[in-house]
Design a protein around this motif. Structure first.
Motif, PDB file in Angstrom:
ATOM      1  N   THR A  17       0.833  -1.194   0.000  1.00  0.00           N
ATOM      2  CA  THR A  17       0.000   0.000   0.000  1.00  0.00           C
ATOM      3  C   THR A  17       0.873   1.251   0.000  1.00  0.00           C
ATOM      4  OG1 THR A  17      -0.069   0.147   2.403  1.00  0.00           O
ATOM      5  CG2 THR A  17      -1.721  -1.272   1.331  1.00  0.00           C
ATOM      6  N   MET A  18       0.226   2.419  -0.187  1.00  0.00           N
ATOM      7  CA  MET A  18       0.960   3.678  -0.114  1.00  0.00           C
ATOM      8  C   MET A  18       1.539   3.891   1.283  1.00  0.00           C
ATOM      9  SD  MET A  18      -0.698   6.590  -2.542  1.00  0.00           S
ATOM     10  CE  MET A  18      -2.330   6.649  -1.834  1.00  0.00           C
ATOM     11  N   LYS A  19       0.867   3.351   2.287  1.00  0.00           N
ATOM     12  CA  LYS A  19       1.380   3.457   3.651  1.00  0.00           C
ATOM     13  C   LYS A  19       2.711   2.713   3.783  1.00  0.00           C
ATOM     14  CE  LYS A  19      -1.719   3.404   6.790  1.00  0.00           C
ATOM     15  NZ  LYS A  19      -2.762   2.996   7.758  1.00  0.00           N
ATOM     16  N   ASP A  20       2.811   1.537   3.106  1.00  0.00           N
ATOM     17  CA  ASP A  20       4.072   0.781   3.113  1.00  0.00           C
ATOM     18  C   ASP A  20       5.171   1.572   2.419  1.00  0.00           C
ATOM     19  OD1 ASP A  20       2.818  -1.435   4.336  1.00  0.00           O
ATOM     20  OD2 ASP A  20       2.107  -2.146   2.388  1.00  0.00           O
ATOM     21  N   VAL A  21       4.819   2.212   1.290  1.00  0.00           N
ATOM     22  CA  VAL A  21       5.793   3.019   0.550  1.00  0.00           C
ATOM     23  C   VAL A  21       6.278   4.184   1.417  1.00  0.00           C
ATOM     24  CG1 VAL A  21       6.154   4.489  -1.467  1.00  0.00           C
ATOM     25  CG2 VAL A  21       4.833   2.374  -1.686  1.00  0.00           C
ATOM     26  N   ARG A  34       1.194  12.416  -3.648  1.00  0.00           N
ATOM     27  CA  ARG A  34       1.567  13.422  -4.652  1.00  0.00           C
ATOM     28  C   ARG A  34       2.484  12.829  -5.725  1.00  0.00           C
ATOM     29  NH1 ARG A  34       2.789  18.428  -0.476  1.00  0.00           N
ATOM     30  NH2 ARG A  34       0.625  19.188  -0.323  1.00  0.00           N
ATOM     31  N   VAL A  35       3.461  12.017  -5.295  1.00  0.00           N
ATOM     32  CA  VAL A  35       4.393  11.415  -6.256  1.00  0.00           C
ATOM     33  C   VAL A  35       3.656  10.439  -7.162  1.00  0.00           C
ATOM     34  CG1 VAL A  35       6.413   9.915  -6.510  1.00  0.00           C
ATOM     35  CG2 VAL A  35       6.391  11.696  -4.753  1.00  0.00           C
ATOM     36  N   VAL A  36       2.832   9.578  -6.581  1.00  0.00           N
ATOM     37  CA  VAL A  36       2.102   8.575  -7.364  1.00  0.00           C
ATOM     38  C   VAL A  36       1.179   9.230  -8.378  1.00  0.00           C
ATOM     39  CG1 VAL A  36       0.305   6.800  -7.207  1.00  0.00           C
ATOM     40  CG2 VAL A  36       2.242   6.758  -5.629  1.00  0.00           C
ATOM     41  N   ASN A  37       0.570  10.352  -7.997  1.00  0.00           N
ATOM     42  CA  ASN A  37      -0.386  11.014  -8.879  1.00  0.00           C
ATOM     43  C   ASN A  37       0.227  12.113  -9.734  1.00  0.00           C
ATOM     44  OD1 ASN A  37      -3.070   9.756  -8.166  1.00  0.00           O
ATOM     45  ND2 ASN A  37      -2.398  10.402  -6.123  1.00  0.00           N
ATOM     46  N   GLY A  38       1.567  12.242  -9.662  1.00  0.00           N
ATOM     47  CA  GLY A  38       2.253  13.207 -10.504  1.00  0.00           C
ATOM     48  C   GLY A  38       1.983  14.654 -10.142  1.00  0.00           C
ATOM     49  N   ALA A  47      11.247  12.697  -4.073  1.00  0.00           N
ATOM     50  CA  ALA A  47      10.514  11.922  -5.083  1.00  0.00           C
ATOM     51  C   ALA A  47      11.317  10.699  -5.513  1.00  0.00           C
ATOM     52  CB  ALA A  47      10.192  12.796  -6.289  1.00  0.00           C
ATOM     53  N   ALA A  48      12.649  10.869  -5.597  1.00  0.00           N
ATOM     54  CA  ALA A  48      13.496   9.734  -5.989  1.00  0.00           C
ATOM     55  C   ALA A  48      13.430   8.632  -4.945  1.00  0.00           C
ATOM     56  CB  ALA A  48      14.941  10.204  -6.185  1.00  0.00           C
ATOM     57  N   ARG A  49      13.413   9.016  -3.632  1.00  0.00           N
ATOM     58  CA  ARG A  49      13.303   8.014  -2.580  1.00  0.00           C
ATOM     59  C   ARG A  49      11.962   7.280  -2.661  1.00  0.00           C
ATOM     60  NH1 ARG A  49      14.690  11.825   1.348  1.00  0.00           N
ATOM     61  NH2 ARG A  49      12.843  11.272   2.585  1.00  0.00           N
ATOM     62  N   VAL A  50      10.911   8.025  -2.961  1.00  0.00           N
ATOM     63  CA  VAL A  50       9.587   7.404  -3.072  1.00  0.00           C
ATOM     64  C   VAL A  50       9.550   6.423  -4.239  1.00  0.00           C
ATOM     65  CG1 VAL A  50       7.134   7.832  -3.541  1.00  0.00           C
ATOM     66  CG2 VAL A  50       8.399   9.330  -1.967  1.00  0.00           C
ATOM     67  N   HIS A  51      10.106   6.819  -5.374  1.00  0.00           N
ATOM     68  CA  HIS A  51      10.131   5.924  -6.541  1.00  0.00           C
ATOM     69  C   HIS A  51      10.961   4.673  -6.259  1.00  0.00           C
ATOM     70  CE1 HIS A  51       7.849   8.197  -9.432  1.00  0.00           C
ATOM     71  NE2 HIS A  51       8.571   9.288  -9.230  1.00  0.00           N
ATOM     72  N   ARG A  61      -0.349   1.651  -8.339  1.00  0.00           N
ATOM     73  CA  ARG A  61      -1.529   2.437  -7.999  1.00  0.00           C
ATOM     74  C   ARG A  61      -2.789   1.641  -8.306  1.00  0.00           C
ATOM     75  NH1 ARG A  61      -2.618   8.029 -11.031  1.00  0.00           N
ATOM     76  NH2 ARG A  61      -3.026   6.573 -12.726  1.00  0.00           N
ATOM     77  N   ASN A  62      -3.735   1.683  -7.399  1.00  0.00           N
ATOM     78  CA  ASN A  62      -4.998   0.960  -7.538  1.00  0.00           C
ATOM     79  C   ASN A  62      -6.026   1.875  -8.187  1.00  0.00           C
ATOM     80  OD1 ASN A  62      -7.380  -0.413  -7.252  1.00  0.00           O
ATOM     81  ND2 ASN A  62      -6.962  -1.102  -5.167  1.00  0.00           N
ATOM     82  N   ASP A  63      -6.207   1.711  -9.494  1.00  0.00           N
ATOM     83  CA  ASP A  63      -7.126   2.585 -10.205  1.00  0.00           C
ATOM     84  C   ASP A  63      -8.578   2.362  -9.818  1.00  0.00           C
ATOM     85  OD1 ASP A  63      -5.040   3.724 -11.588  1.00  0.00           O
ATOM     86  OD2 ASP A  63      -5.169   2.303 -13.257  1.00  0.00           O
ATOM     87  N   GLY A  64      -8.853   1.231  -9.147  1.00  0.00           N
ATOM     88  CA  GLY A  64     -10.236   0.973  -8.744  1.00  0.00           C
ATOM     89  C   GLY A  64     -10.442   1.144  -7.245  1.00  0.00           C
ATOM     90  N   ALA A  65      -9.542   1.848  -6.577  1.00  0.00           N
ATOM     91  CA  ALA A  65      -9.618   1.946  -5.122  1.00  0.00           C
ATOM     92  C   ALA A  65     -10.927   2.564  -4.652  1.00  0.00           C
ATOM     93  CB  ALA A  65      -8.433   2.763  -4.592  1.00  0.00           C
ATOM     94  N   ARG A  66     -11.410   3.559  -5.370  1.00  0.00           N
ATOM     95  CA  ARG A  66     -12.650   4.205  -4.943  1.00  0.00           C
ATOM     96  C   ARG A  66     -13.797   3.210  -4.902  1.00  0.00           C
ATOM     97  NH1 ARG A  66     -16.782   6.058  -7.743  1.00  0.00           N
ATOM     98  NH2 ARG A  66     -15.667   5.742  -9.706  1.00  0.00           N
ATOM     99  N   LEU A  67     -13.866   2.360  -5.929  1.00  0.00           N
ATOM    100  CA  LEU A  67     -14.935   1.362  -5.961  1.00  0.00           C
ATOM    101  C   LEU A  67     -14.804   0.382  -4.807  1.00  0.00           C
ATOM    102  CD1 LEU A  67     -15.036   0.569  -9.781  1.00  0.00           C
ATOM    103  CD2 LEU A  67     -16.761   1.814  -8.465  1.00  0.00           C
TER     104      LEU A  67
END
Length: 345
Positions: A17-21, A34-38, A47-51, A61-67
């Protein structure tokens, strides 16, 4: 925030998850978002550390997370096969699509072209779009990349081939039994020198069909000359050389078994050019096989039934069915038409 000096990957259950990242990169959750969504506003080194953390964890990224947050499925499934243009896979695809449609789901389809990296790319792309499940005709030898997806709840069913490394439902044809049936049919016509032309031996179905041929010949007490077997892609030059080797020499074959429909069609072209007509049985039926000058005897499988059963298993799992993974093998059918009934010459 003070930069961490020891960022070993956290223990995660299922998909990272993003929390793990954020934990691994030593930044806040908003920064990762912010980094994941550009989005702007993140320092280049941060940003380099996040990548780097994203790559290390395999986060997508989970494109269906909202659902999913709303407790809803995405009502979509993915199908990955070798080549959607192959008539065999066209029938299989149509069957999966019909089952998906009956369950109110959209089907996404992609061709791996027997390329493991392309298969992985497609599978992970479908999962990133939060398909509810996957039906896969496997190509790769290692499917560990799907382990996190399965652990996170993505249903997976494999069809036509096994999925090494993962315990999932599987629907297969009885491949060794099919070629055994074809060889035994030729043996009953009096043939004892039977050649075999199959696909690349690293393909599951090709290896299984070769095993059936070898077993039938051994059980009949017919030693197989290595020159009688050719395994590889059905390319004209290679087939021509293989057929020349099999049909000439002190012990030429009098009959052939072809390991799939593409090989059968290619072999028929080469035999016409060579003006040779050994007895022949093909694995897989194909269009116009019954209308040739000598109609082609085939061992037919049922791609529509394969697809339908795989899709049914998938939707049963999506509906909550539990229990050990199932392995289903469907029988083949010998269709005598003429080429497999030619006598020894």
């Amino acid at each position: 925030m003070t930069e961490q000096t020891d960022r070993s990957a956290p223990e995660t259950a299922g998909r990272p998850t993003m929390k793990d990242v954020a934990a691994l990169a030593g930044v806040g959750l908003k920064t990762v978002s912010r980094v994941v969504n550009g989005e702007p506003g993140v320092h280049e080194s941060t940003a380099a550390r996040v990548h780097q953390a994203i790559d290390q964890l395999g986060f997508r990224r989970n494109d269906g997370a909202r659902l999913l947050r709303q407790g809803r499925h995405t009502s979509s499934v993915g199908l990955i096969l070798e080549d959607v243009a192959d008539p065999f896979y066209s029938l299989l695809t149509r069957a999966v699509e019909e089952v998906a449609r009956a369950h109110g789901s959209l089907l996404f389809t992609g061709s791996s072209a027997e390329d493991p990296s392309r298969e992985r790319e497609l599978a992970l792309a479908f999962c990133a779009r939060r398909v509810d499940g996957l039906v896969i005709v496997p190509t790769a030898a290692d499917h560990g990349y799907l382990a996190a997806e399965v652990a996170a709840g993505t249903a997976v069913v494999t069809v036509d081939r096994t999925l090494p490394g993962l315990d999932v439902d599987t629907v297969l044809t009885d491949n060794p039994g099919g070629t055994r049936t074809g060889v035994e049919h030729l043996l009953r016509q009096g043939h004892r020198r039977v050649g075999y032309l199959g696909d690349a031996p690293d393909i599951f179905t090709a290896a299984e069909r070769l095993r059936g041929y070898q077993g039938a010949m051994a059980d009949a007490g017919c030693p197989v000359d290595p020159a009688w077997v050719s395994m590889g892609r059905p390319e004209p030059v290679g087939l021509r050389l293989a057929l020349d080797r099999m049909l000439t020499g002190p012990r030429p074959v009098t009959a052939l078994v072809c390991g799939n429909n593409r090989t059968t069609v290619a072999v028929l072209r080469e035999l016409a050019a060579l003006r040779r007509s050994p007895a022949l049985v093909g694995f897989d039926d194909f269009e116009l096989a019954d209308l040739l000058a000598v109609p082609v005897t085939v061992v037919a499988q049922d791609p529509a039934r394969l697809g339908r059963m795989a899709a049914d298993l998938l939707f049963r799992r999506l509906a909550g069915e539990r229990g050990p993974a199932q392995r289903i093998e469907l029988p083949t059918q010998l269709i005598p038409r003429g080429s497999g009934e030619l006598p020894v010459r």
